[in-house]
Scaffold this motif. Structure first.
Motif, PDB file in Angstrom:
ATOM      1  N   PRO A   1      18.840  73.943 -45.765  1.00  0.00           N
ATOM      2  CA  PRO A   1      19.168  73.984 -44.426  1.00  0.00           C
ATOM      3  C   PRO A   1      18.028  73.122 -42.970  1.00  0.00           C
ATOM      4  O   PRO A   1      16.729  73.659 -43.233  1.00  0.00           O
ATOM      5  CB  PRO A   1      19.784  75.268 -43.823  1.00  0.00           C
ATOM      6  CG  PRO A   1      20.411  75.897 -45.129  1.00  0.00           C
ATOM      7  CD  PRO A   1      18.947  74.907 -46.290  1.00  0.00           C
ATOM      8  N   MET A   2      17.962  72.641 -41.651  1.00  0.00           N
ATOM      9  CA  MET A   2      17.148  72.426 -41.253  1.00  0.00           C
ATOM     10  C   MET A   2      17.381  72.496 -39.668  1.00  0.00           C
ATOM     11  O   MET A   2      19.087  72.392 -39.016  1.00  0.00           O
ATOM     12  CB  MET A   2      15.954  70.865 -41.796  1.00  0.00           C
ATOM     13  CG  MET A   2      16.617  69.969 -41.633  1.00  0.00           C
ATOM     14  SD  MET A   2      16.397  68.618 -42.309  1.00  0.00           S
ATOM     15  CE  MET A   2      16.100  68.967 -43.447  1.00  0.00           C
ATOM     16  N   GLY A   3      16.814  72.116 -38.511  1.00  0.00           N
ATOM     17  CA  GLY A   3      17.604  72.417 -37.484  1.00  0.00           C
ATOM     18  C   GLY A   3      17.188  73.195 -36.600  1.00  0.00           C
ATOM     19  O   GLY A   3      16.828  74.263 -36.728  1.00  0.00           O
TER      20      GLY A   3
ATOM     21  N   SER B   1      30.085  77.929 -36.412  1.00  0.00           N
ATOM     22  CA  SER B   1      29.538  78.806 -37.103  1.00  0.00           C
ATOM     23  C   SER B   1      28.733  79.827 -36.576  1.00  0.00           C
ATOM     24  O   SER B   1      28.823  81.147 -36.980  1.00  0.00           O
ATOM     25  CB  SER B   1      27.836  78.017 -37.460  1.00  0.00           C
ATOM     26  OG  SER B   1      27.280  78.799 -39.075  1.00  0.00           O
ATOM     27  N   MET B   2      27.992  79.567 -35.420  1.00  0.00           N
ATOM     28  CA  MET B   2      27.341  80.882 -33.532  1.00  0.00           C
ATOM     29  C   MET B   2      28.636  81.508 -34.447  1.00  0.00           C
ATOM     30  O   MET B   2      28.743  83.290 -33.928  1.00  0.00           O
ATOM     31  CB  MET B   2      27.305  80.080 -32.951  1.00  0.00           C
ATOM     32  CG  MET B   2      26.305  79.215 -33.268  1.00  0.00           C
ATOM     33  SD  MET B   2      25.292  78.441 -31.609  1.00  0.00           S
ATOM     34  CE  MET B   2      24.507  78.036 -31.957  1.00  0.00           C
TER      35      MET B   2
ATOM     36  N   GLY C   1      23.804  77.095 -36.645  1.00  0.00           N
ATOM     37  CA  GLY C   1      23.972  75.498 -35.815  1.00  0.00           C
ATOM     38  C   GLY C   1      22.966  74.536 -36.275  1.00  0.00           C
ATOM     39  O   GLY C   1      22.959  73.393 -35.616  1.00  0.00           O
ATOM     40  N   GLN C   2      22.261  75.677 -37.905  1.00  0.00           N
ATOM     41  CA  GLN C   2      21.856  73.898 -38.486  1.00  0.00           C
ATOM     42  C   GLN C   2      22.444  72.622 -38.704  1.00  0.00           C
ATOM     43  O   GLN C   2      23.384  73.588 -39.310  1.00  0.00           O
ATOM     44  CB  GLN C   2      20.928  74.886 -38.681  1.00  0.00           C
ATOM     45  CG  GLN C   2      19.860  75.830 -38.070  1.00  0.00           C
ATOM     46  CD  GLN C   2      18.748  76.580 -39.748  1.00  0.00           C
ATOM     47  OE1 GLN C   2      18.692  77.142 -40.458  1.00  0.00           O
ATOM     48  NE2 GLN C   2      17.185  75.309 -39.117  1.00  0.00           N
ATOM     49  N   TYR C   3      22.275  71.909 -39.364  1.00  0.00           N
ATOM     50  CA  TYR C   3      22.447  71.291 -40.550  1.00  0.00           C
ATOM     51  C   TYR C   3      21.759  70.840 -41.743  1.00  0.00           C
ATOM     52  O   TYR C   3      20.881  71.376 -42.029  1.00  0.00           O
ATOM     53  CB  TYR C   3      22.158  69.702 -39.539  1.00  0.00           C
ATOM     54  CG  TYR C   3      21.404  68.718 -39.238  1.00  0.00           C
ATOM     55  CD1 TYR C   3      21.083  68.538 -40.408  1.00  0.00           C
ATOM     56  CD2 TYR C   3      20.233  69.207 -38.416  1.00  0.00           C
ATOM     57  CE1 TYR C   3      19.417  67.532 -40.286  1.00  0.00           C
ATOM     58  CE2 TYR C   3      19.251  69.209 -38.077  1.00  0.00           C
ATOM     59  CZ  TYR C   3      18.950  68.260 -38.702  1.00  0.00           C
ATOM     60  OH  TYR C   3      17.299  67.674 -38.477  1.00  0.00           O
ATOM     61  N   VAL C   4      22.269  70.589 -42.441  1.00  0.00           N
ATOM     62  CA  VAL C   4      21.978  69.834 -43.640  1.00  0.00           C
ATOM     63  C   VAL C   4      22.417  67.582 -43.671  1.00  0.00           C
ATOM     64  O   VAL C   4      23.179  67.822 -43.257  1.00  0.00           O
ATOM     65  CB  VAL C   4      22.888  70.303 -44.903  1.00  0.00           C
ATOM     66  CG1 VAL C   4      22.553  71.770 -45.195  1.00  0.00           C
ATOM     67  CG2 VAL C   4      24.464  69.965 -44.973  1.00  0.00           C
ATOM     68  N   GLY C   5      21.169  67.161 -44.333  1.00  0.00           N
ATOM     69  CA  GLY C   5      21.611  66.057 -44.344  1.00  0.00           C
ATOM     70  C   GLY C   5      22.698  65.872 -46.145  1.00  0.00           C
ATOM     71  O   GLY C   5      22.056  66.291 -47.032  1.00  0.00           O
TER      72      GLY C   5
ATOM     73  N   ALA D   1      26.107  69.311 -39.511  1.00  0.00           N
ATOM     74  CA  ALA D   1      26.157  70.551 -39.463  1.00  0.00           C
ATOM     75  C   ALA D   1      27.219  71.633 -39.862  1.00  0.00           C
ATOM     76  O   ALA D   1      28.282  70.651 -40.188  1.00  0.00           O
ATOM     77  CB  ALA D   1      26.438  71.037 -37.703  1.00  0.00           C
ATOM     78  N   LEU D   2      26.438  72.747 -40.436  1.00  0.00           N
ATOM     79  CA  LEU D   2      27.070  73.532 -41.508  1.00  0.00           C
ATOM     80  C   LEU D   2      27.812  74.418 -40.037  1.00  0.00           C
ATOM     81  O   LEU D   2      28.190  75.251 -39.075  1.00  0.00           O
ATOM     82  CB  LEU D   2      26.641  74.982 -41.820  1.00  0.00           C
ATOM     83  CG  LEU D   2      25.914  74.288 -43.018  1.00  0.00           C
ATOM     84  CD1 LEU D   2      24.191  74.925 -42.974  1.00  0.00           C
ATOM     85  CD2 LEU D   2      26.188  73.724 -44.088  1.00  0.00           C
ATOM     86  N   SER D   3      29.622  74.458 -41.015  1.00  0.00           N
ATOM     87  CA  SER D   3      30.653  75.083 -39.690  1.00  0.00           C
ATOM     88  C   SER D   3      30.987  76.471 -40.141  1.00  0.00           C
ATOM     89  O   SER D   3      31.337  77.241 -39.821  1.00  0.00           O
ATOM     90  CB  SER D   3      32.219  74.322 -39.924  1.00  0.00           C
ATOM     91  OG  SER D   3      32.739  74.013 -40.939  1.00  0.00           O
ATOM     92  N   SER D   4      30.584  77.093 -41.647  1.00  0.00           N
ATOM     93  CA  SER D   4      30.213  78.079 -42.160  1.00  0.00           C
ATOM     94  C   SER D   4      30.012  79.418 -41.553  1.00  0.00           C
ATOM     95  O   SER D   4      28.670  78.734 -41.041  1.00  0.00           O
ATOM     96  CB  SER D   4      30.001  78.192 -43.493  1.00  0.00           C
ATOM     97  OG  SER D   4      29.535  77.472 -44.257  1.00  0.00           O
TER      98      SER D   4
END
Length: 379
Positions: A135-137, A164-165, A78-82, A93-96
């Motif tokens: 990663p953050m969020g 991702s979840m 559920g987290q993302y990267v910029g 958001a990361l999908s992996s």
């Protein structure tokens, strides 16, 4: 020097003698902590695009790896990267799966007129490099508060953190149930459709997937229309105390909130992913009635002065002038883009998660702040 209270404790002399006999600690603990922080929470990473996967006509997945092949920092589903490009950055958001740290997958849908999404989809190819944050969020499962039976309402690319979840549950064998209700405009623009259909066909005990198509083609036989309260109840059953995640286009949020409230679901059990600055800040009740959105004001920051429209986020205006505060979520949540206002008046959007002290000391989140009058910033 002996502590004055030492004699009050039995065996204090032996303890002190033992301490005195030990070799001096010359470890550079600050550097050790810095290395640990940089390993798990790096400010910047330069990664190689090893694969570009076309998901739909509007969406691609970019697979990123370290150039040396080492594992990437861990993350929560559920987290993302910029991602940095063209003098700015955007959160994706990361999908992996968090179970696979040899790579990160970023699944990005084209935004009409989008500065970064179009750049990435149109120009990035395998072998290119991208600069990202770590990663953050906060949009991730919290087992203490969210329980082990959750519902996820996704619209369009809002399915990315849900994917991702889902992968996290499958790969780690988690004892957690997730029911995805995924709304798409057409049935040929469903992101991850093959993988989601395979999971549904396998009848995974902890994963339930329902698609809802707004404009179905002639071959679609599933639910149609929008994510109404009646449809949510039909597909997901009684919500009871389940946590409901919502992610998708901005227009989905107030609509989904009302549908869930109509079902009697408590607001505290609904979680929205931060999703950018407001599309139209002038529609918020506290926008000054006499402030023309297309009017220009003067901004002074970092030793320079420039003009910008009132309805343009302050962060965007600063970046256009080469002034680049640290930024991540661009939605008013993370607070990395905080700036101090020395003079002038700004409209701070409802999305801003301000600290209690910000108003007292004149701080705002520049990503969701709009200059109403001429302003001077401590930047």
């Amino acid at each position: 020097m002996k502590h004055p209270l030492a004699p009050l404790f039995d065996g204090h002399d032996a303890v002190q003698a033992d301490i005195d006999s030990r070799p001096a600690d010359t470890t550079d603990h600050l550097s050790e902590v810095r290395r640990t922080v940089d390993t798990y929470h790096p400010r910047r990473l330069t990664l190689t695009v090893t694969e570009v996967i076309t998901e739909t006509a509007t969406t691609k997945t970019f697979r990123l790896r370290r150039p040396d092949g080492a594992d990437l920092p861990p993350f929560l589903a559920g987290q993302y990267v910029g991602v940095f490009a063209d003098g700015t950055n955007r959160p994706y958001a990361l999908s992996s799966s968090p179970a696979r740290l040899d790579h990160w997958d970023l699944t990005i849908r084209r935004v009409p007129g989008g500065r970064i999404s179009n750049h990435l989809i149109d120009t990035v190819t395998p072998g290119d490099t991208l600069t990202t944050t770590g990663p953050m969020g906060t949009f991730h499962h919290n087992p203490l508060f969210h329980g082990d039976d959750v519902v996820f309402l996704a619209g369009g690319s809002g399915v990315v953190p849900a994917m991702s979840m889902i992968r996290d549950i499958v790969d780690h064998g988690l004892n957690r149930r997730l029911h995805l209700v995924y709304g798409s405009r057409t049935d040929d623009d469903v992101i991850f459709r093959d993988e989601l259909d395979a999971l549904a066909a396998d009848h995974h005990p902890n994963i339930c997937i329902d698609h809802v198509i707004a404009e179905p083609g002639p071959g679609w036989a599933g639910p149609t229309g929008f994510l109404t309260s009646s449809l949510i109840k039909t597909l997901a059953g009684p919500l009871n105390a389940r946590t409901v995640y919502v992610c998708g286009p901005q227009a989905l949020y107030p609509y989904a909130l009302q549908q869930l409230l109509d079902l009697g679901h408590p607001r505290r059990r609904i979680r929205f992913e931060a999703n950018g600055a407001p599309a139209d800040p002038t529609r918020q009740a506290h926008w000054p009635a006499d402030a023309a959105p297309d009017g220009e004001v003067t901004v002074t920051a970092a030793g320079r002065t420039f003009r910008t429209r009132r309805d343009r986020p302050l962060l965007d205006a600063l970046e256009d002038e080469g002034i680049r505060p640290e930024a991540a979520c661009r939605s008013g949540e993370c607070s990395l883009c905080r700036v101090r206002v020395l003079k002038g008046t700004l409209h701070t959007a409802e999305e801003a998660k301000l600290r209690m002290s910000d108003a007292r000391f004149g701080y705002t989140h520049s990503c969701v702040a709009y200059p109403i009058t001429d302003v001077e910033l401590d930047a």
